[in-house]
Scaffold this active site. Structure first.
Site, PDB file in Angstrom:
ATOM      1  CG  HIS A  25      -0.234  -0.051   2.528  1.00 32.03           C
ATOM      2  ND1 HIS A  25       0.222  -1.240   3.060  1.00 32.03           N
ATOM      3  CD2 HIS A  25       0.117   0.894   3.421  1.00 32.03           C
ATOM      4  CE1 HIS A  25       0.801  -1.019   4.229  1.00 32.03           C
ATOM      5  NE2 HIS A  25       0.758   0.281   4.475  1.00 32.03           N
ATOM      6  CB  CYS A  72       2.059   1.833  10.097  1.00 35.36           C
ATOM      7  SG  CYS A  72       0.652   2.160   9.012  1.00 35.36           S
TER       8      CYS A  72
END
Length: 673
Positions: free
Chosen positions: A65, A192
């Protein structure tokens, strides 16, 4: 707004053997669906994210991603591999691959959907349904949440009313009057680098592990969809803290003084039960975290592997970025004053004592003196915000003090730079000293500013100030004496630096070097400023010209960017070439560097000078040798344009076709060079 995933974005028979091939196969579906505008650029962003940390998860899941400027709207593509693909998970290859694409400014609604998906991946019922799916449309509906994955998992059923057994209700409050011990309470923060997947998966894993252990777990997800701070009362009542993160926790000082477990985000996904047990053990033993020092502003986005050199660059760029507005305002005002009143306007008396409303020289003097005041802040602001980048607000006072002393002892720009680093280091050292709780409240307001200012002032006045001043004088004298080949070589070097990273750190170093010379202007420093601005104008102007003369070599989006690049280049905004460099760095950056070096060298050779630190063509009347200056810019632009057209033309292209026509394979995906 389109659906997040459609049947066309599902591949239940993904044949790719590597993670790069899998990402390409799924990305091609996004391109065909009109969700991604540049396949090569998008895949480069996916690879860059993958390089930060593998995206494979236990349980056979891969979630490549990224955020990308090549994504038009938040999109999910799903592939199922029979053989499995290695995404770096500890338990082996992944058979469920989710490619998540978020635009650079992704909207919160779609990012919330992505976070929901990330949480669902922790539910075995959901992943089992994906593994047994037989058609694309039902799979897409399942991923969108339109269809349930069969019988819901026990922990996801609605809360059943408490029966007459005296068992606790879901809130933890018993239905009988019998008192029960308060549950152990944990607050957690997950984050993250991208803030799309791992952040929410870790949150879901911690919450589920907490339910299984009979522990209350409340999670603050600091993700791409934004974050809502935990209620201060919830934090205050917590018995322990878990940080599962790969970027700095924002406002970390809220959790000071509690038993704390600090791990990477993947540990929050795979070892949630262990983390809860560990924080309970620490609480039982009375272990608490040390007083947290808030991350410095330029460290908040730092990656875990960033070394000292990377952080040093960020600290210096903090100071430069805050200094630039003072440079622009003060420098342009001074330049306008010279244009109105001539170069002798610096000898005019103070406008506070003598100002005639109808005389242009009075207005010129006013502009010069306002600009001079603004310019006088350059060194203190540079030093203050370098220290701010290192140590946050406590660094401002000693940083500004050290910068002002640098001016007092004639240490100039270099002195300010050293003073800022020194102030940040002193404050950081003081903050690491363990202080009794009653004194912590006065530390940032009284103690740290007092002690750090004394230390920085002493060192700047008595130890390092004079040597730096001597070095600054030597540099100024060297610039003043630059002639012939030496000046040309310096101009070429500065041109290379301006064009290398197009507004990045190296570009800013060259620009800061030129601006520092304006603080003590002489013939050499004015030549340096002219060369730097000329070279900085070349990359966007060259890309604009190239898209005009050879438009077929560029995508439709690049041709549109080329129109804006004319204005950006003419205004000395080097960043106007970034979209071109991001899409094709190996051809664009060397071309830009060649043109920048030629322009910088010519500007020096022609003896062009510039007293304004910014403005592009709009300050040409203030440039010494203006026609030769424009010639230098034109020649460098021509060199960069010719090179980029040549290099792009050497690519092997299947055939020339209209921009929006399908590629030879019928997918509509451009063929990468």
């Amino acid at each position: 707004m389109s659906e997040l995933i459609t049947a066309e974005l599902v591949d239940l028979d993904l044949s790719a053997e590597t993670k790069d091939a899998a990402a390409r196969a799924l990305a091609e579906r996004m391109v065909a669906a009109g969700r991604v505008t540049d396949l090569a650029g998008f895949l480069a962003d996916v690879a860059a994210r993958e390089a930060q940390m593998p995206t494979g998860l236990d349980g056979g899941i891969g979630i490549p991603h990224c955020r990308s400027t090549h994504v038009t709207e938040p999109t999910l593509a799903f592939g199922r591999s029979a053989a499995g693909i290695d995404f770096g998970a500890p338990d082996g290859p992944a058979d469920l691959i989710f490619l998540i694409a978020a635009p650079a400014g992704g909207d919160a609604d779609h990012l919330s959907i992505l976070s929901t998906l990330a949480r669902q991946l922790m539910d075995e019922t959901f992943t089992d349904a994906l593994r047994s799916a037989t058609a694309s449309e039902p799979t897409a509906a399942l991923l969108r949440g339109d269809e349930a994955p069969g019988e819901p998992a026990p922990e996801r059923t609605e809360a059943e009313p408490a029966e007459t057994t005296g068992e606790p209700a879901p809130t933890g409050r018993p239905t009988t009057e019998q008192p029960t011990p308060a549950p152990f309470r944990i607050v957690a923060v997950t984050s993250c680098p991208t803030g799309i997947a791992h952040t929410y998966m870790a949150a879901e894993s911690l919450e589920k592990a907490g339910k299984a252990a009979g522990v209350e777990v409340v999670v603050e997800t600091q993700g791409s969809a934004g974050f809502q701070r935990l209620d201060p009362q919830v934090v205050a009542a917590a018995d322990g803290v878990i940080f599962a993160h790969d970027v700095e926790v924002r406002d970390k000082e809220r959790f000071t003084g509690k038993p704390t477990v600090d791990v990477g985000v993947k540990a929050g996904i795979g070892r949630a039960a262990e983390l809860i047990a560990e924080v309970r053990r620490k609480a039982a033993q009375g272990e608490v975290s040390a007083p947290a020092r808030a991350a410095a502003p330029m460290d908040k986005d730092a990656e875990p592997g960033d070394g000292f050199a990377t952080r040093l660059r960020k600290w210096l760029m903090t100071g430069v970025s805050y200094m630039v507005p003072f440079v622009a305002a003060g420098g342009l005002l001074i330049a306008l004053a010279f244009a109105l009143g001539g170069y002798t306007i610096n000898k005019a008396p103070s406008v506070a004592d003598h100002f005639v409303w109808t005389e242009s020289t009075s207005w010129a003097a006013l502009l010069f003196q306002i600009g001079g005041v603004a310019f006088g802040f350059l060194v203190p602001v540079l030093a203050g915000f370098i220290a701010y980048g290192m140590a946050d607000r406590p660094g401002l006072v000693p940083g500004f003090v050290g910068g002002a002393i640098a001016l007092t002892v004639n240490a100039g720009f270099l002195g300010g730079l050293i003073a800022g680093l020194l102030a940040g280091a002193v404050v950081t050292a003081i903050q690491r000293v363990r202080i009794p709780a009653p004194l912590r409240g006065i530390m940032p307001v009284v103690v740290i500013p007092l002690l750090s200012s004394v230390v920085v002032g002493l060192l700047m006045f008595l130890v390092i100030g004079k040597p730096i001043a001597a070095l600054q004088k030597g540099l100024t004298d060297w610039l003043s004496g630059l002639t012939g080949a030496n000046a040309v070589i310096l101009g070429a070097l500065l041109g290379l630096m301006m064009a290398f990273d197009l507004g990045g750190p190296l570009n800013k170093v060259a620009y800061a070097f030129a601006v520092g010379g304006l603080a003590t202007p002489n013939e050499g420093s004015l030549k340096v400023m002219a060369a730097v601005m000329a070279a900085g104008m070349v990359p966007p102007l060259a890309m604009a010209l190239a898209t005009t003369v050879r438009g077929r070599l560029f995508t439709k989006a690049e041709r549109e960017n080329g129109k804006a690049a004319w204005v950006l280049g003419a205004s000395f905004i080097t960043e106007g070439a970034i979209p071109f460099a991001a899409a094709d760095p190996l051809r664009v950056i060397p071309s830009a560097m060649a043109g920048g070096a030629v322009t910088g060298a010519l500007s020096m050779a022609f003896g062009c000078t510039l007293r304004a630190p910014h403005g592009g063509i709009f300050v040409v009347p203030l440039i010494g040798q203006p026609f030769l200056y424009l010639l230098a810019v034109a020649v460098g632009t021509g060199v960069s344009t010719a090179l980029v057209v040549l290099l792009k033309g050497l690519r092997k292209r299947p055939h020339t076709r209209p921009e929006d026509s399908p590629a030879p394979d019928g997918t509509g995906v451009p063929v990468a060079a």
